[in-house]
Design an enzyme around this catalytic site. Structure first.
Site, PDB file in Angstrom:
ATOM      1  N   SER A  33       0.564  -1.144  -0.118  1.00 52.57           N
ATOM      2  CA  SER A  33      -0.126   0.073   0.729  1.00 52.57           C
ATOM      3  C   SER A  33       0.551   1.091  -0.215  1.00 52.57           C
ATOM      4  O   SER A  33       2.021   1.296   0.372  1.00 52.57           O
ATOM      5  CB  SER A  33      -0.487   0.025   1.527  1.00 52.57           C
ATOM      6  OG  SER A  33      -0.388   0.024   2.160  1.00 52.57           O
ATOM      7  N   GLY A  34       0.261   2.413  -0.161  1.00 54.73           N
ATOM      8  CA  GLY A  34       1.170   3.613  -0.353  1.00 54.73           C
ATOM      9  C   GLY A  34       0.018   4.921   0.173  1.00 54.73           C
ATOM     10  O   GLY A  34      -1.246   4.329  -0.030  1.00 54.73           O
ATOM     11  N   ARG A  35       0.674   5.091   1.157  1.00 50.47           N
ATOM     12  CA  ARG A  35      -0.031   6.539   1.874  1.00 50.47           C
ATOM     13  C   ARG A  35       0.281   8.027   1.594  1.00 50.47           C
ATOM     14  O   ARG A  35       1.983   8.278   1.101  1.00 50.47           O
ATOM     15  CB  ARG A  35       0.242   6.301   2.702  1.00 50.47           C
ATOM     16  CG  ARG A  35      -0.907   5.425   3.770  1.00 50.47           C
ATOM     17  CD  ARG A  35      -0.109   4.086   3.798  1.00 50.47           C
ATOM     18  NE  ARG A  35       1.527   4.297   4.327  1.00 50.47           N
ATOM     19  CZ  ARG A  35       1.161   5.031   6.287  1.00 50.47           C
ATOM     20  NH1 ARG A  35       0.613   4.386   6.213  1.00 50.47           N
ATOM     21  NH2 ARG A  35       2.569   4.872   6.057  1.00 50.47           N
ATOM     22  N   ASP A  42      12.826   3.220   2.360  1.00 51.25           N
ATOM     23  CA  ASP A  42      11.386   3.821   4.159  1.00 51.25           C
ATOM     24  C   ASP A  42      12.276   3.304   5.120  1.00 51.25           C
ATOM     25  O   ASP A  42      11.984   3.875   6.057  1.00 51.25           O
ATOM     26  CB  ASP A  42      10.181   2.967   3.692  1.00 51.25           C
ATOM     27  CG  ASP A  42      10.911   1.322   3.249  1.00 51.25           C
ATOM     28  OD1 ASP A  42      11.852   0.375   3.238  1.00 51.25           O
ATOM     29  OD2 ASP A  42       9.763   0.996   2.592  1.00 51.25           O
ATOM     30  N   THR A  43      13.275   2.471   5.231  1.00 46.32           N
ATOM     31  CA  THR A  43      13.941   2.415   6.425  1.00 46.32           C
ATOM     32  C   THR A  43      14.162   2.749   6.962  1.00 46.32           C
ATOM     33  O   THR A  43      14.620   3.914   8.060  1.00 46.32           O
ATOM     34  CB  THR A  43      14.983   0.602   6.475  1.00 46.32           C
ATOM     35  OG1 THR A  43      13.833  -0.168   5.763  1.00 46.32           O
ATOM     36  CG2 THR A  43      15.382   0.309   7.826  1.00 46.32           C
ATOM     37  N   THR A  52       6.170  -6.161   6.764  1.00 48.89           N
ATOM     38  CA  THR A  52       6.664  -6.650   6.391  1.00 48.89           C
ATOM     39  C   THR A  52       7.669  -7.683   5.999  1.00 48.89           C
ATOM     40  O   THR A  52       8.112  -8.289   5.991  1.00 48.89           O
ATOM     41  CB  THR A  52       6.480  -6.466   4.529  1.00 48.89           C
ATOM     42  OG1 THR A  52       4.856  -5.508   3.966  1.00 48.89           O
ATOM     43  CG2 THR A  52       6.116  -7.480   3.106  1.00 48.89           C
ATOM     44  N   ASN A  98      17.853  -7.697   7.329  1.00 52.51           N
ATOM     45  CA  ASN A  98      17.274  -8.253   6.964  1.00 52.51           C
ATOM     46  C   ASN A  98      16.042  -9.420   6.890  1.00 52.51           C
ATOM     47  O   ASN A  98      16.701 -11.001   7.021  1.00 52.51           O
ATOM     48  CB  ASN A  98      16.783  -8.476   5.397  1.00 52.51           C
ATOM     49  CG  ASN A  98      17.597  -6.700   4.838  1.00 52.51           C
ATOM     50  OD1 ASN A  98      16.559  -6.157   5.022  1.00 52.51           O
ATOM     51  ND2 ASN A  98      18.932  -6.549   4.905  1.00 52.51           N
ATOM     52  N   GLY A 138       4.449  -0.038  11.876  1.00 58.28           N
ATOM     53  CA  GLY A 138       2.912  -0.649  11.755  1.00 58.28           C
ATOM     54  C   GLY A 138       2.959  -2.178  12.790  1.00 58.28           C
ATOM     55  O   GLY A 138       2.500  -1.709  13.861  1.00 58.28           O
TER      56      GLY A 138
END
Length: 490
Positions: A15-17, A241-242, A263, A300, A409
């Site tokens: 998803s994206g926001r 993103d990390t 994820t 990871n 999340g």
């Protein structure tokens, strides 16, 4: 103090926001402006990302911010997952849909490249954990197969850089996202040319690497007209993103480990320099670029992916909420079944519950027969993997680790947070959950002069978000479970 507004586009693999961050008096408030799905597209036997659809969603987010909320952001910035990239042709057009990292075409590419360059040389010159989908191996698979796309490729841009390019027309590569590629000099804004040359990858397709928080240009006139926005600056935030998430860890000092939980679970420490040695090669750890010259020394780990895929596999039978899955896990005995979350069989199995059952059978643990047993297996295994990773980090770094910050999340999963505290024996501090968007926004604020340092950014985080502390409990026999887990992974 003047109020500033920054619009973050935070894209994940599902998803994206578009998140608006409003900064005033050293506090930030977040407003979700737009949310959309992102899914791999399966076309002719391969997995791709629809970059054009994603760009449309980002423009929709900007338009909603300006027209629906009536707020003109001071700047915009994009972060995404790592390694994947877009091909630009000589006319500056995107030449094809970008491959998704879970595509199977790279299954043999690591071993193939090691026939030309030794594994040791690749690691010691890049410091990056070996994963078959790293950009180096994706590109080498194209070289080896003489893929026609390379014949028309003038430049490649990683996903956040490509979206920045669509907004601004400026092609630059941001440091943190470049560092996921296994193609740069550790800790430096330099391509690792000897490795790239030996792999047969044309160096002409690479662009200049810039620091996170660099103002690279302004949105183009056609984008401004379509969205109703002013021609605002486009900031190359920490595009991975990390890296953006770690910039929003609400910590003082460095005596902590972090888990960016989503994820993937990215677990590690923030270091002043890369940690590269025969030992870190043996452990297969990564040194990715961070903010203000820091290195994210981390592992990871396949995190909530296992739970997400179980939920997806069961949705026709039972459409579980995340909380229902947690409650189910609490109904069965712990440690009855364990898996190595990073086993290759879990990368993209199609049917995750079946893959977990097969792993348990193969390792002579018996057969988990209920959804509850499978879910509990995953949660116990993740907590034990975090303990295992922590123990490994301590063997190569003298940096004291006094607590664990869980952000993203996964910080909402109080059950897993408590298991992590119990397994590691350390306090776990959970929050903020929107760490990636927050780091993206604060890097924009720094680029625009509203903030001035990483320490100041983290102070804003501490002022703005609640953090929940989980203290270790000693009710279960974690030591015995840990010995069993170690036997599975070594």
């Amino acid at each position: 103090m003047q109020k500033h507004h920054f619009l973050a586009f935070d894209l994940g693999a599902s998803s994206g926001r578009a998140i608006l961050g409003s900064l005033e008096s050293s506090k930030i408030t977040l407003t979700e402006v737009h949310r959309f799905e992102n899914q791999m597209q399966y076309i002719n036997g391969h997995f791709f990302w629809n970059v054009f659809s994603l760009f449309n969603e980002l423009k929709t987010g900007l338009k909603k911010c300006v027209q629906d909320l009536g707020i003109q952001p001071d700047s915009i910035g994009v972060d995404t997952w790592g390694v994947d990239f877009v091909h630009l042709n000589k006319e500056g057009m995107i030449a094809s849909l970008p491959f998704a990292y879970r595509d199977s075409r790279t299954e043999s590419s690591m071993d193939d490249l090691f026939q030309i360059i030794s594994k040791e040389e690749v690691y010691l010159k890049t410091g990056i954990q070996f994963m078959q989908f790293n950009s180096l191996f994706q590109l080498y698979s194209m070289v080896k197969e003489k893929a026609s796309i390379l014949d028309v490729t003038d430049k490649i841009l990683f996903m956040p850089d490509a979206l920045n390019y669509l907004f601004s027309g400026v092609a630059k590569t941001e440091f943190s996202i470049a560092s996921t590629s296994q193609m740069i000099v550790p800790g430096k804004n330099e391509w690792q040319l000897p490795i790239i040359e030996k792999a047969g990858i044309p160096m002409s397709i690479l662009t200049e690497i810039v620091d996170p928080g660099t103002k690279i240009g302004f949105i183009k006139d056609d984008v401004a007209e379509e969205t109703g926005s002013n021609p605002v600056p486009v900031i190359a935030v920490a595009g991975h993103d990390t890296a953006s998430a770690i910039a929003a860890v609400p910590a003082k000092g460095r005596n902590y480990a972090y888990i960016s939980s989503g994820t993937w679970s990215l677990m590690g420490i923030e270091s002043d320099q890369p940690l590269i040695s025969e030992k870190t090669l043996e452990m297969n750890y990564t040194n990715e670029g961070g903010v203000e010259g820091t290195t994210r020394f981390l592992k990871n780990i396949m995190g909530m992916w296992l739970i997400q895929e179980c939920r997806r596999a069961w949705e026709d039978e039972k459409n579980y909420t995340w909380d229902e899955m947690v409650q189910l896990a609490k109904t069965v005995d712990p440690f009855k079944y364990l898996v190595n979350p990073d086993d290759a069989s879990f990368l993209n199995p199609g049917n995750m519950p079946k893959a977990i059952v097969e792993f348990c059978k193969k390792t002579n643990q018996g057969t988990p027969s209920t959804h509850a047993e499978i879910i509990r297996c995953v949660y116990d295994s993740l907590a034990l993997k975090y303990r295992y990773t922590l123990d490994q980090i301590k063997t190569v770094s003298d940096q004291p680790i006094e607590k664990i910050h869980i952000i993203g999340g996964g910080a909402n999963n109080h059950f897993l947070n408590q298991l992590t505290a119990d397994a590691t024996g350390l306090d776990v501090l959970a929050g903020p959950t929107e760490a990636t968007a927050t780091g993206n926004i604060l890097l924009q604020a720094k680029a625009m002069g509203a903030l001035h340092s990483l320490d100041e950014m983290r102070e804003v985080v501490r002022n703005s978000f609640e953090v929940i502390t989980f203290t270790p409990q000693k009710e279960l026999n974690w030591e015995k479970a840990y010995l069993n887990f170690v036997n599975l992974v070594e």
